[in-house]
Design an enzyme around this catalytic site. Structure first.
Site, PDB file in Angstrom:
ATOM      1  NE  ARG A  13      -2.653   0.880   3.437  1.00 35.16           N
ATOM      2  CZ  ARG A  13      -1.987   1.638   4.315  1.00 35.16           C
ATOM      3  NH1 ARG A  13      -1.599   2.858   3.996  1.00 35.16           N
ATOM      4  NH2 ARG A  13      -1.699   1.171   5.507  1.00 35.16           N
TER       5      ARG A  13
ATOM      6  CE1 TYR B  44     -12.699   9.923 -18.412  1.00 36.55           C
ATOM      7  CE2 TYR B  44     -11.853  10.386 -16.220  1.00 36.55           C
ATOM      8  CZ  TYR B  44     -12.516   9.555 -17.097  1.00 36.55           C
ATOM      9  OH  TYR B  44     -13.014   8.364 -16.655  1.00 36.55           O
TER      10      TYR B  44
ATOM     11  CG  ASP C 205      -5.107  13.729 -17.800  1.00 46.21           C
ATOM     12  OD1 ASP C 205      -4.378  13.009 -18.504  1.00 46.21           O
ATOM     13  OD2 ASP C 205      -6.189  13.345 -17.319  1.00 46.21           O
TER      14      ASP C 205
ATOM     15  CE  LYS D 153      -8.213   5.803 -20.076  1.00 42.60           C
ATOM     16  NZ  LYS D 153      -9.359   4.978 -19.772  1.00 42.60           N
TER      17      LYS D 153
END
Ligand code: PLP
Length: 385
Positions: free
Chosen positions: A52, A106, A178, A203
């Site tokens: 984590r 987005y 981004d 992506k």
């Protein structure tokens, strides 16, 4: 990595960040599927070796590779693009702060900005990143950050990105971008003065439509602060997903070259078809940001959108008739995907808000994959005819 001091991105993709010496001689990065590691004199909570906390050997190799690709001091992988974006914004903004953001974000980021962040008392103003003359009026004394995207979804706009980072620097704001649609193969924002780069690694970076992941890259001070937020919210990337991202990254350059070229070929063909009203691809001369795109970007990747004559019924019929392409959301993978923004990514917007943003009901967003462009064109031809 040994060798030339400024290797090309092709070489960095393969060799940057690889463990030296190789782990027991392994040429490919092995998976360290261990949630916890032997105590090694760690000095604080964030140094304990634990999945984590994003600091297993799989994370560390990726952090070094991605920082080399984005030409930043350091980087951080996250469990999704939205984990990267939310951890970054929640680290750098506090209740009472304000930030500037491009008006067409987005959908997930748009919802985060207008919903969650607003709920936490963080205000925003949407601006047009292609129109620097309008930014000063939107800036407030409590403005802390400027957020934008390299290529916008689905109209493929290219804002005045060097002006964004210069404006941010002039006013002491953090510039955040981004860079998902471009990937560091087509655009490296740090070279244009940006402080922080974000990615949906789902992506192009991974490139195979088989995992969800995210990346933050930037200065050590910013990324270390974001890492601590992420550790608290729990958005770490699983080692097996790290392995897949690591493997996917090695072919980024060959994939991007193919997708840059193939999407432009398909865009040119579509722009000649009588059923097509408009094609949005910044490397077509008729795109409003063509000159800037040519100046800033090595290519536009596999993304384009088309507005079909006949509105929503025509667009619906197109996505139902394609045979090779898949009617599915997401982008950047080997399979060509088509989607109707009005019924998917932008369905949450009011119809008039969507129209004002230039998203017609007949708009189809296309993510060109790795197939032969002639076969994609043949598929689109039968669907349009
Ligand atoms: N940024 C952009 C430009 C995107 O297209 C997406 C997802 O489609 C995201 C961020 C969110 O990424 P993820 O789905 O990996 O959380």
């Amino acid at each position: 990595m040994s060798g030339a001091s400024h290797p090309s991105i092709d070489t960095l993709l393969i060799h940057a960040g690889e463990p030296q010496p190789r782990i027991r001689g392994a040429v490919a990065m092995p998976i360290f599927q261990s949630s916890t590691f032997e105590f090694g004199g760690d000095v604080g909570y964030h140094d304990i070796r634990y999945i984590r906390l994003n600091n297993t050997p799989n994370h560390e190799a990726l952090h070094a590779k991605l920082a080399a690709l984005e030409r930043t001091e350091t980087s951080l992988v996250t469990s999704s693009g939205m984990a990267a974006i939310s951890a970054a914004l929640l680290t750098l903004l506090s209740p009472g702060d304000h930030f500037l953001a491009h008006r067409a974000l987005y959908g997930g980021t748009h919802d985060l900005v207008t919903g969650e962040l607003k709920r936490f008392g963080i205000e925003h103003s949407f601006v047009d990143t292609a129109n620097p003359a309008t930014w000063e009026a939107a800036r407030r004394p409590n403005t802390k950050l400027f957020y934008c995207e390299t290529l916008t979804n689905p109209l493929m706009e290219v804002g005045d990105l060097p002006a964004v980072s210069a404006f941010a620097k002039r006013h002491g704001l953090v510039s955040m971008i981004d860079n998902t649609f471009a990937s560091p193969f087509n655009f490296r924002p740090a070279e244009h003065g940006f402080d922080l780069m974000l990615h949906s690694g789902t992506k192009y970076l991974n490139g195979h439509n088989d995992i969800v992941c995210g990346v933050v890259a930037g200065t050590r001070t910013h990324v270390d602060a974001i890492r601590k937020t992420l550790n608290h919210y729990g958005g770490s990337l699983d080692p097996h997903a790290c392995f897949l991202l690591h493997r996917g990254l090695k072919t980024l350059a060959v994939r991007m070259r193919h997708q840059n070229e193939s999407a432009l070929t398909v865009a040119r063909w579509l722009s000649q078809h009588p059923a097509v009203e408009t094609v949005n691809h910044p490397f077509l001369p008729q795109h409003p940001h063509h000159a800037r795109a040519k100046q800033l970007l090595a290519g536009c990747g596999g993304m384009l959108s088309v507005e079909l004559r006949g509105g929503l019924p025509a667009a619906r019929s197109f996505v139902e008739r394609v045979q090779l392409a898949v009617h599915a959301p997401s982008l950047g993978g080997p399979e060509t995907l088509v989607i109707l923004p009005a019924l998917s990514s932008h369905a949450g917007m009011q119809a008039d808000e969507r129209r004002r943003a230039g998203i017609a009901d007949g708009l189809v967003r296309i993510s060109i994959g790795l197939e032969d462009s002639n076969d994609v064109i043949a598929d689109f031809k039968q669907a349009l005819d």
